[in-house]
Write a protein that holds these residues in place. Sequence first.
Motif, short mmCIF file in Angstrom:
data_model
loop_
_atom_site.label_atom_id
_atom_site.label_comp_id
_atom_site.label_asym_id
_atom_site.label_seq_id
_atom_site.Cartn_x
_atom_site.Cartn_y
_atom_site.Cartn_z
N GLU A 507 0.83 -1.18 0.00
CA GLU A 507 -0.02 0.02 -0.09
C GLU A 507 0.67 1.28 -0.21
N LEU A 510 2.76 1.50 -3.44
CA LEU A 510 1.78 1.93 -4.55
C LEU A 510 1.50 3.49 -4.38
N GLN A 514 2.49 6.34 -7.06
CA GLN A 514 1.38 7.26 -7.78
C GLN A 514 1.63 8.71 -7.42
N TYR A 543 -1.81 -8.54 -6.13
CA TYR A 543 -1.52 -7.61 -6.26
C TYR A 543 -1.06 -7.27 -7.71
N ASP A 545 -2.63 -7.30 -10.78
CA ASP A 545 -3.60 -6.31 -11.50
C ASP A 545 -3.46 -4.92 -11.12
N ARG A 546 -3.07 -4.47 -10.23
CA ARG A 546 -2.79 -3.04 -9.65
C ARG A 546 -1.64 -2.74 -10.24
N ILE A 547 -0.66 -3.29 -10.22
CA ILE A 547 0.76 -3.08 -10.38
C ILE A 547 1.20 -2.86 -11.85
#
Length: 1119
Positions: A507, A510, A514, A543, A545-547
């Motif tokens: 968290e 990321l 961003q 994780y 699919d987010r990164i």
Amino acid sequence: MANAKMVELLKALISGQNQERKQAEQLFNGAKASEPDSLVLGFLGVVGDEACDEALRRQAAVLLRQLVTRATEKDFALSRMAAATRQQLATELLGLFERLTNPKLQQKVGEVVAKLADACCDKDDQRGWLAPGQRGWPGLLQTVFRLANAAGNSNVACCESAIRLVKDLVPTFKDELSQCQQELGAVVQHGLANQNTKIRCCSLVLVCELVGELDKKDWAPLTATANVLTQVLQQLATDNAQDELQECLQNYLEAANLQPDFFKQQLSSTMEPAQLLAKFVKTRQGLEEGVRSLALEWLVVYTERKSKWLAKSLPNFAALALECCMDFMLEVEDGDDALKEWAERMDDEEGEEDVDELYHNGEEAIDRIVEAMTMEASSAALFALVERFCQQDAWQAKLAALTAVKQTVEYVEESAHMNAMAKLLFQHVEHPHPRVRYTALHAIGQLSNDQAPEFQDSWHQTVMPVLLKKMDDPVDRVAAMAMSAFVSFGEELDNAIMIKYAGGVMEKLLQRLQSTKHRMVQEESITSIAVIAGVIEKDFAQYYDRIMPMLKQLLMMRADEKTGRLRGKAFECMSLLGLAVGKEKFAADAKEAMQAMLQTPLEADDLQREYINEASQRICKCLKKDFAPFLPHILPGTLKALRLDADEVKDGAADDDDDRHEITTADGKLVKVRSSKFEEMLQAAQLLNTYCVELEAEFWDFIPKAAEGLLPLLEASGEMAIMCDEARSAAFQCWASLIKCASIAAKEKNFPVKPTLANDLLRTFLQKTIPALQQDEDPDSLRNAADGLSECLKNVEPGALSGQEVVQLTQQLFSFIDGSFKRTIEADKERKASAAGAPPELQDDEDEEDAGEDEEACRRSLEDAIGSVMQSAPQEFLQCLPECSTRIQQWLATKEHKPLALFLACDIIKNLKELSEQAWPVIMPAVLDSLGNKDADVRIPAAYAVNLAAPLPKFADAAPQAFQRLAQLIGGPAPKKRDNQAKVAMDNCVSAMFSLAKHQLPRCPPDVKAWPCVIAKLPLRDDEDEAKTVHKGVADLLLEQHAGLLGPDAAHLGQVLSCLAEVYKQENLCEKETDAKILRIFHMLPKDHLQRLASTFSEKQMMKIEKMLTAEPVLQHGG
């Protein structure tokens, strides 16, 4: 040519007009070939003509030096001159040297004299001799000695030039100077006693040159000048003669490096010159930084060259040197502007090393000193200095203390010292000054690398919250370092522990990725994410699919100097994520990543190329055979990178690029290549090897092209082999992989591969490398080729070698070993001859014990190649067994060769098994006797031989003695943490005891408790091959419920399970097959049984067990 024409030629050669200069160069090159006598005498005339411009006279002297320097035939004009002209040149040149009144020009002429002397005195090359059949330059030394004697030559400039000429003549007249000690002694004595600074300076330089070049017995009398040399250095510093002082220290340093024994007597008596040089280091006013840095470098180099003698005879030296390092590390720029500049600078930007140069010098030096002296010898002084500096209020002092910890934590052996260092670092992560916080975090990262996994296991509850918090440090450079520290800490963190922290860290990363525009924060965020993926593997899927979209977005950035590294990190992270989650989830993204990499121009971006090469290898490892569709697109570039086909050097062409090397290729072409080209070739060979290994039979269609691309490296010899040594070594290994690929493809019916392709590749390897090696005496080249041959032989199918080929190849390998022995003997004789006649205090001491390591490694690789011959053709090798027995007997008789004999014995037992027993009367007594040897290098193969022999029934007779000797070793004192060979020897002893307990337990003496002996030392860590074998064996026996392993009433079960939990998923200690067995074992055990054993497990082991119990067991045959 008339003198006037020479002047015009010289003017044109230095003209600023390109056309005029090119015409002059053509004229000059033509005269070199057709009129060398006129050209040389003409230049000499210009040099001696006082009416000529001084710049032209200097240029003429420079070109004259080139014309008489031994070089290629076209440039060595002296070799084409008539004998009478050469003699005229020598006479007039020496007369001119004596007459000249211009000091700078006189020294230039002295350089010409030195080069001419080198040419006319060469024993092996008569091209430059002054008269046919007559080597030497009559009268040269007598004339130069006369001019260099300050007592008889009152012309200071002339005397200085002559002394410098004597210095330049030392390598050429090394043998003659030993016969001229009286004249040479007078030059040195009167020069050092002279009041003129320049005379004393060049006399000191002369002494250093003599010490570096002459045999020890010949320079030994010069030790009487040691105190005078120190006085000269002090006087130069007092007189503020900075240039002369720097020159003297440079030569002083060279003498310490080449002949450190020169200073032993003086150091023992007065601690000089160390005291004076330490004073220079600490003098901030009045001495230039270059002088101070050279003074520190002398202390460091002397420590490295005489560490054992210093620890034994001069223990205060290390404390003095360490204090100098700490003083240097205080010298960092202060003030708001300096801090702002530091905070905005990226860690990878050029120029970092130019700021706070003394600090960085001290930082490097303290590392080198502690490495050389060992932590045991330097810890008391080091820790006292760290404590003293930490107690000071100035942030610079705290920075120095933390830097010292960062640089030396690698050498810490005791847990208490590690913990004390860790506590100190965490006390400073919140310091008000950003550079202190940054260095504390940097040191935590270094501690994580150097003390893994102990630091991670003991400190993760403290480390992880601190690093998470510091990722939000108000100074971005500090926040980036917190992430870098996490990378180092996380890479060695156990899977089960990382999962505990992964959510919170992800968290944070990321969010930072961003929100920030700071490039280092972005890069370290990406690397940190990659580390988490690499450790938790399949669990990273949540994780992914987010990164992944964020990484793809970074790839869309325009590549430039600043973003190249960021894009490279994105490629790196994508490939690591692919390895973590597996090809099913990664396949589509892998295609996008490969397309982006193929579209990235790499002509001038070596950094991005390295990232892309490594990412390609990972993607290939992930996709394996599914990577094949990319090969037609990526392989041409890889093969092109293997070629050494830079621009050919045209005759007379100028190239001012210092970063280029001229090399003659295997086909005779002269090419100029960048230094980075050799690294590019290495990466290409490694990349090609990965494709071959991972794709196996799918690579078969590319084998011919790959072999063609590798062939020039196999054939390389001479300078090309030396310059491309790392790439060549990788090419050897890649060739072995091609053989394996061909062997696999030949077995698969759907691949119409020529059945003999693997054998053809092996013969090509032998045909190309063996003749080159017969002419090669470089131990590294021989070792690399032998390692490649070993791998090639291991990858061919049985029957590849005929009986005659086995004999011929074995004899050739033995002859290479004999050549290595011969080189070692000759080097030893030369060393002893140099010291013969020198006083006792200058004889070799404990610091000379490690000489010849390159040759030892070479012989070991050659012996391993013989073992591979046995492995590939055991039956055919039997005819070579008598020769092997003879060799073993010969080598056992010499202390230094005993390990080699025992490794040959190991290969015989391993590869011939029962067929080896005819050699056992020679082998086994030596093996058993060597188990108790003080040298770990001997114990390692001795224990390994027992390990290999234990399964054979005939070993029953020797088993009782082996049990007893191994029990004594295993039950003795534990090896020191940094004694790697002793730790490897211990692992081999435990592995041998395991094999004995498994196969020969009925022969175990009653007083030896074999299984408890083994279990007490589990898990193994230092010999990774033996660790994997033993841990697999333990898992197998536990599945069989082996009574000996379990012990009475399963008393050993807790310890055994603790070991298996510890090594589970540790790639370096446990194979994947063994991981699956361990998983089955824990699933088979009742939970209440595990709960009763809970006190046996560490916190980390309990976490791993809990994770195992939630995983699906892997069913295997019989399971």
